[in-house]
Design a protein around this motif. Structure first.
Motif, PDB file in Angstrom:
ATOM      1  N   MET A  32       3.439   4.113   9.729  1.00 15.57           N
ATOM      2  CA  MET A  32       4.483   4.288   9.202  1.00 15.57           C
ATOM      3  C   MET A  32       5.834   4.895   9.311  1.00 15.57           C
ATOM      4  O   MET A  32       5.782   4.590  11.122  1.00 15.57           O
ATOM      5  CB  MET A  32       3.785   5.858   8.738  1.00 15.57           C
ATOM      6  N   PRO A  33       7.008   4.940   9.084  1.00 16.90           N
ATOM      7  CA  PRO A  33       8.272   5.661   9.273  1.00 16.90           C
ATOM      8  C   PRO A  33       7.719   6.787  11.346  1.00 16.90           C
ATOM      9  O   PRO A  33       9.146   6.276  11.559  1.00 16.90           O
ATOM     10  CB  PRO A  33       9.051   5.641   7.942  1.00 16.90           C
ATOM     11  N   ILE A  34       7.049   7.643  10.577  1.00 18.64           N
ATOM     12  CA  ILE A  34       6.926   7.916  11.441  1.00 18.64           C
ATOM     13  C   ILE A  34       5.786   8.402  11.704  1.00 18.64           C
ATOM     14  O   ILE A  34       5.644   9.485  12.847  1.00 18.64           O
ATOM     15  CB  ILE A  34       6.715   9.514  10.938  1.00 18.64           C
ATOM     16  N   GLY A  35       4.550   6.999  12.586  1.00 15.84           N
ATOM     17  CA  GLY A  35       3.642   7.117  13.695  1.00 15.84           C
ATOM     18  C   GLY A  35       2.661   6.215  13.701  1.00 15.84           C
ATOM     19  O   GLY A  35       2.837   6.006  11.224  1.00 15.84           O
ATOM     20  N   TYR A  36       1.765   5.858  13.453  1.00 23.24           N
ATOM     21  CA  TYR A  36       0.831   5.232  13.218  1.00 23.24           C
ATOM     22  C   TYR A  36      -0.728   6.171  12.768  1.00 23.24           C
ATOM     23  O   TYR A  36      -0.945   7.504  13.390  1.00 23.24           O
ATOM     24  CB  TYR A  36      -0.144   4.815  15.043  1.00 23.24           C
ATOM     25  N   ASP A  37      -1.413   5.897  11.142  1.00 21.77           N
ATOM     26  CA  ASP A  37      -1.838   6.452  10.955  1.00 21.77           C
ATOM     27  C   ASP A  37      -3.449   6.138  10.542  1.00 21.77           C
ATOM     28  O   ASP A  37      -3.505   4.364  10.701  1.00 21.77           O
ATOM     29  CB  ASP A  37      -1.072   7.573   9.432  1.00 21.77           C
ATOM     30  N   ILE A  38      -4.194   6.669  10.498  1.00 21.35           N
ATOM     31  CA  ILE A  38      -5.177   6.545   9.961  1.00 21.35           C
ATOM     32  C   ILE A  38      -6.246   7.460   8.741  1.00 21.35           C
ATOM     33  O   ILE A  38      -5.666   8.730   9.055  1.00 21.35           O
ATOM     34  CB  ILE A  38      -6.621   6.723  10.338  1.00 21.35           C
ATOM     35  N   ILE A  39      -6.267   7.235   7.552  1.00 20.08           N
ATOM     36  CA  ILE A  39      -6.384   7.540   6.507  1.00 20.08           C
ATOM     37  C   ILE A  39      -8.019   7.337   6.678  1.00 20.08           C
ATOM     38  O   ILE A  39      -8.961   6.940   6.412  1.00 20.08           O
ATOM     39  CB  ILE A  39      -6.249   6.999   5.343  1.00 20.08           C
ATOM     40  N   LYS A  40      -8.200   8.693   6.080  1.00 21.33           N
ATOM     41  CA  LYS A  40      -9.959   8.965   4.973  1.00 21.33           C
ATOM     42  C   LYS A  40      -9.878   9.271   4.039  1.00 21.33           C
ATOM     43  O   LYS A  40      -9.505  10.558   3.428  1.00 21.33           O
ATOM     44  CB  LYS A  40     -11.131   9.614   6.075  1.00 21.33           C
ATOM     45  N   LEU A  41     -10.744   9.203   2.604  1.00 20.44           N
ATOM     46  CA  LEU A  41     -10.577   9.986   0.769  1.00 20.44           C
ATOM     47  C   LEU A  41     -11.437  10.884   1.392  1.00 20.44           C
ATOM     48  O   LEU A  41     -12.860   9.970   1.090  1.00 20.44           O
ATOM     49  CB  LEU A  41     -10.747   8.416   0.583  1.00 20.44           C
ATOM     50  N   VAL A  42     -11.094  11.738   1.292  1.00 20.88           N
ATOM     51  CA  VAL A  42     -12.509  13.018   0.873  1.00 20.88           C
ATOM     52  C   VAL A  42     -12.848  13.316  -0.488  1.00 20.88           C
ATOM     53  O   VAL A  42     -13.473  13.931  -0.681  1.00 20.88           O
ATOM     54  CB  VAL A  42     -11.799  14.278   2.182  1.00 20.88           C
ATOM     55  N   GLY A  54      -0.526  12.509  -5.975  1.00 19.76           N
ATOM     56  CA  GLY A  54      -0.114  11.346  -6.677  1.00 19.76           C
ATOM     57  C   GLY A  54       0.344  10.603  -6.786  1.00 19.76           C
ATOM     58  O   GLY A  54       1.157  10.368  -5.599  1.00 19.76           O
ATOM     59  N   PRO A  55       0.843   9.618  -7.372  1.00 17.21           N
ATOM     60  CA  PRO A  55       1.863   8.536  -7.082  1.00 17.21           C
ATOM     61  C   PRO A  55       2.885   8.750  -7.315  1.00 17.21           C
ATOM     62  O   PRO A  55       3.411   9.336  -7.143  1.00 17.21           O
ATOM     63  CB  PRO A  55       1.466   7.574  -8.231  1.00 17.21           C
ATOM     64  N   ASN A  56       3.346   8.170  -5.572  1.00 20.88           N
ATOM     65  CA  ASN A  56       5.457   8.682  -5.599  1.00 20.88           C
ATOM     66  C   ASN A  56       5.286  10.166  -5.447  1.00 20.88           C
ATOM     67  O   ASN A  56       7.022  11.244  -5.656  1.00 20.88           O
ATOM     68  CB  ASN A  56       6.027   7.877  -7.200  1.00 20.88           C
ATOM     69  N   GLN A  57       4.279  10.646  -4.624  1.00 21.25           N
ATOM     70  CA  GLN A  57       4.288  12.104  -3.804  1.00 21.25           C
ATOM     71  C   GLN A  57       4.475  12.079  -2.358  1.00 21.25           C
ATOM     72  O   GLN A  57       4.706  12.790  -1.814  1.00 21.25           O
ATOM     73  CB  GLN A  57       3.358  13.020  -4.721  1.00 21.25           C
ATOM     74  N   VAL A  58       3.573  10.551  -1.406  1.00 19.95           N
ATOM     75  CA  VAL A  58       4.139  10.106  -0.655  1.00 19.95           C
ATOM     76  C   VAL A  58       4.763   9.284  -0.080  1.00 19.95           C
ATOM     77  O   VAL A  58       5.158   8.790  -0.754  1.00 19.95           O
ATOM     78  CB  VAL A  58       2.352  10.906   0.581  1.00 19.95           C
ATOM     79  N   MET A  59       4.641   8.972   1.321  1.00 18.10           N
ATOM     80  CA  MET A  59       5.466   7.601   2.337  1.00 18.10           C
ATOM     81  C   MET A  59       4.558   6.398   1.176  1.00 18.10           C
ATOM     82  O   MET A  59       3.584   6.090   1.347  1.00 18.10           O
ATOM     83  CB  MET A  59       4.644   7.666   3.190  1.00 18.10           C
ATOM     84  N   LYS A  60       6.032   5.568   0.449  1.00 13.23           N
ATOM     85  CA  LYS A  60       4.572   4.251   0.061  1.00 13.23           C
ATOM     86  C   LYS A  60       4.288   3.726   1.064  1.00 13.23           C
ATOM     87  O   LYS A  60       2.705   3.675   0.422  1.00 13.23           O
ATOM     88  CB  LYS A  60       5.556   3.155   0.166  1.00 13.23           C
ATOM     89  N   GLU A  61       4.025   3.762   2.216  1.00 14.46           N
ATOM     90  CA  GLU A  61       2.836   3.360   3.143  1.00 14.46           C
ATOM     91  C   GLU A  61       1.538   3.861   3.356  1.00 14.46           C
ATOM     92  O   GLU A  61       0.346   3.185   2.662  1.00 14.46           O
ATOM     93  CB  GLU A  61       3.693   3.339   4.561  1.00 14.46           C
ATOM     94  N   PHE A  62       2.013   5.452   3.077  1.00 13.60           N
ATOM     95  CA  PHE A  62       0.394   5.602   3.201  1.00 13.60           C
ATOM     96  C   PHE A  62      -0.051   6.155   1.521  1.00 13.60           C
ATOM     97  O   PHE A  62      -1.441   6.188   1.439  1.00 13.60           O
ATOM     98  CB  PHE A  62       0.651   7.568   3.155  1.00 13.60           C
ATOM     99  N   GLU A  63       0.608   6.182   0.909  1.00 14.11           N
ATOM    100  CA  GLU A  63       0.054   5.744  -0.520  1.00 14.11           C
ATOM    101  C   GLU A  63      -0.250   4.779  -1.085  1.00 14.11           C
ATOM    102  O   GLU A  63      -1.449   4.018  -1.316  1.00 14.11           O
ATOM    103  CB  GLU A  63       1.425   6.218  -1.740  1.00 14.11           C
ATOM    104  N   ASP A  64      -0.115   3.351  -0.482  1.00 13.50           N
ATOM    105  CA  ASP A  64      -0.705   2.771  -0.614  1.00 13.50           C
ATOM    106  C   ASP A  64      -1.615   1.905   0.630  1.00 13.50           C
ATOM    107  O   ASP A  64      -3.160   1.751  -0.700  1.00 13.50           O
ATOM    108  CB  ASP A  64       0.460   1.152  -0.253  1.00 13.50           C
ATOM    109  N   VAL A  65      -2.330   3.032   1.256  1.00 11.83           N
ATOM    110  CA  VAL A  65      -3.958   2.609   1.582  1.00 11.83           C
ATOM    111  C   VAL A  65      -4.294   3.416   0.671  1.00 11.83           C
ATOM    112  O   VAL A  65      -5.162   3.134   0.508  1.00 11.83           O
ATOM    113  CB  VAL A  65      -3.638   3.143   3.325  1.00 11.83           C
TER     114      VAL A  65
END
Length: 474
Positions: free
Chosen positions: A215-225, A189-200
């Motif tokens: 992100m601060p820890i690296g490059y990421d790709i998200i799929k919303l499942v 939910g909101p405010n549970q992960v890094m802001k960059e990850f949450e926004d995407v």
């Protein structure tokens, strides 16, 4: 005057009625034991799960012995020990604190927790993302960034060309926690992960795949499942309550009640004083609780008294144990031979005979020390198992001592050479240490019986046989 006499008469009737409802079944050291207290203990110790059940008459004698030991402990002032008081209060307070929790308080906490979850969502849904991460260290150089970006771009291109997201995540994702699950993460939910990850994540539609992002820890790709509304309070109730219980919610509420009571008192009271008063208050209303608390009190005192007077001294008195064994040797006889000695395992074959030679003239209780000093001081060259064996206990002993032909030699890993040293005892143990645990237990029981006999002479006690007949029958 007539009113006073009438009041006294009514009080006498009430007291007589109470005595008839719960008469004294026995007196032990002038302490009255009511029928209800005896029934509580008898029924608890003779439930359906108890194997060795006692009838009421048999149990009455055991109960007398139990209470006599408690009296002895009180006379020895063991109830004044700080260690006893701490342990007693620990057991007692587990019961009393839970009774301080007001009705509905846990439910209110559960509801408040759910409302907090709703508030944190702020109208948004819960999401379940999967991701493919290419990590970057905090001190990553520009070259590191270029390399990571090239990798994530190639992953993204493969996904656009039709590669399976989950399979690709398993192969290349550098998040060890989720890679094995095809990149799938827990619901967020909101405010549970890094802001960059949450926004995407919140910008995606179901099953949509994001472009690579930093992100601060690296490059990421998200799929919303997954995407869903928060379940109803009724659906989450049991899960939330289980979580709150694991966090000690009852203790938290009880402490709030105690703090509130302490704040209302004119004079400052300690937590212990408040719990003592509450114990007295609750026990006056509930006989089951009263006798449970009494059971904690008496049981801990009995254990302390017997440990100090009987069990510990008896276990340490080797001369008395030896004499007891010698006097009662026949009761420890056995039907089949036993092997008293050791089976040992050597790294080098050349050590097998030297081990035997070393311990040959030593008593058994010195074998381990001698082997440790001679063979194992710098590194473990010999492993030893020393005890009493009967056929079937150890396949190496079966083969080398009892000559069982089909018994298999089983060396310890890294110690391939097996040896034995000791002697076969055909009729029974040679010394009390061969059966030490049994001898100690039997000797402790003897000393406890002697102690009880002494207590029966020291303290007066009587059982009302007529009242005893009414136990569980009134």
């Amino acid at each position: 005057m007539k009113k006073i006499l009438l009041s006294l008469a009514l009080m006498a009737v009430v007291l007589t009625s109470a005595a008839q409802d719960d008469p004294v079944v026995m007196r032990i050291g002038n302490v009255p034991i009511t029928r209800s207290e005896f029934e509580y203990n008898y029924n608890k110790n003779n439930s359906e799960s108890v194997i060795d059940k006692k009838n009421i008459e048999e149990y009455a004698q055991l109960f007398v012995n139990y209470k006599l030991k408690v009296l002895a402990a009180l006379d020895d002032h063991l109830d004044t020990l700080a260690s006893y008081q701490k342990e007693f209060r620990t057991y007692r307070d587990q019961q009393i604190r839970s009774l301080l929790v007001p009705e509905g308080a846990k439910e209110a906490e559960c509801r408040a927790y759910y409302d907090g979850m709703l508030a944190r969502l702020d109208g948004k849904q819960l999401l379940q993302p999967a991701h493919i991460l290419i990590r970057l260290a905090q001190d990553a150089t520009e070259a590191d960034h270029v390399k990571a970006k090239a990798t994530i771009d190639s992953v993204y291109q493969a996904l656009k060309d039709g590669a399976d997201f989950a399979e690709l995540a398993k192969k290349v994702s550098q998040d060890p926690g989720s890679a094995g699950r095809g990149g799938t993460l827990s619901w967020i939910g909101p405010n549970q992960v890094m802001k960059e990850f949450e926004d995407v994540a919140y910008s995606l539609e179901l099953n949509e795949i994001s472009e690579p992002f930093l992100m601060p820890i690296g490059y990421d790709i998200i799929k919303l499942v997954g995407k869903k509304d928060l379940e109803t309070y009724e659906e989450l109730h049991d899960m939330i309550m289980k979580y709150l219980d694991s966090q000690g919610i009852e203790q938290h509420i009880a402490q709030q009640v105690i703090d509130s009571i302490a704040g209302q008192e004119g004079e400052q009271k300690t937590i212990e004083q408040i719990l003592d008063e509450k114990t007295e208050e609750f026990c006056a209303k509930d006989n089951e609780l009263k006798y449970l608390v009494q059971e904690y009190h008496d049981g801990l005192l009995l254990f302390e008294e017997c440990s100090r007077r009987i069990w510990e001294p008896a276990a340490k008195d080797t001369l008395a144990l030896q004499a007891y064994f010698k006097k009662n040797k026949k009761q420890y006889a056995w039907d089949e031979p036993h092997y008293s000695g050791m089976v040992y395992y050597c790294k080098d074959a050349a050590d097998v005979k030297p081990v035997q030679k070393l311990v040959k003239k030593l008593p058994q209780d010195q074998w381990m020390g001698a082997i440790r000093k001679t063979f194992n001081e710098d590194s473990i060259m010999v492993r030893v198992e020393r005890r009493l064996f009967k056929k079937g206990d150890n396949s190496n002993v079966d083969r080398l001592v009892f000559k069982v032909k089909d018994a298999e030699l089983k060396p310890v890993k890294g110690y391939p050479h097996v040896g034995v040293f000791g002697k076969v005892l055909k009729k029974g143990p040679a010394q009390w240490t061969d059966v030490s645990s049994q001898v100690v237990s039997d000797y402790q029981r003897l000393k406890e019986d002697e102690f009880v006999a002494e207590l029966r002479k020291r303290y007066p006690f009587e059982i009302d046989e007529e009242i005893l007949k009414t136990v569980n029958n009134h």
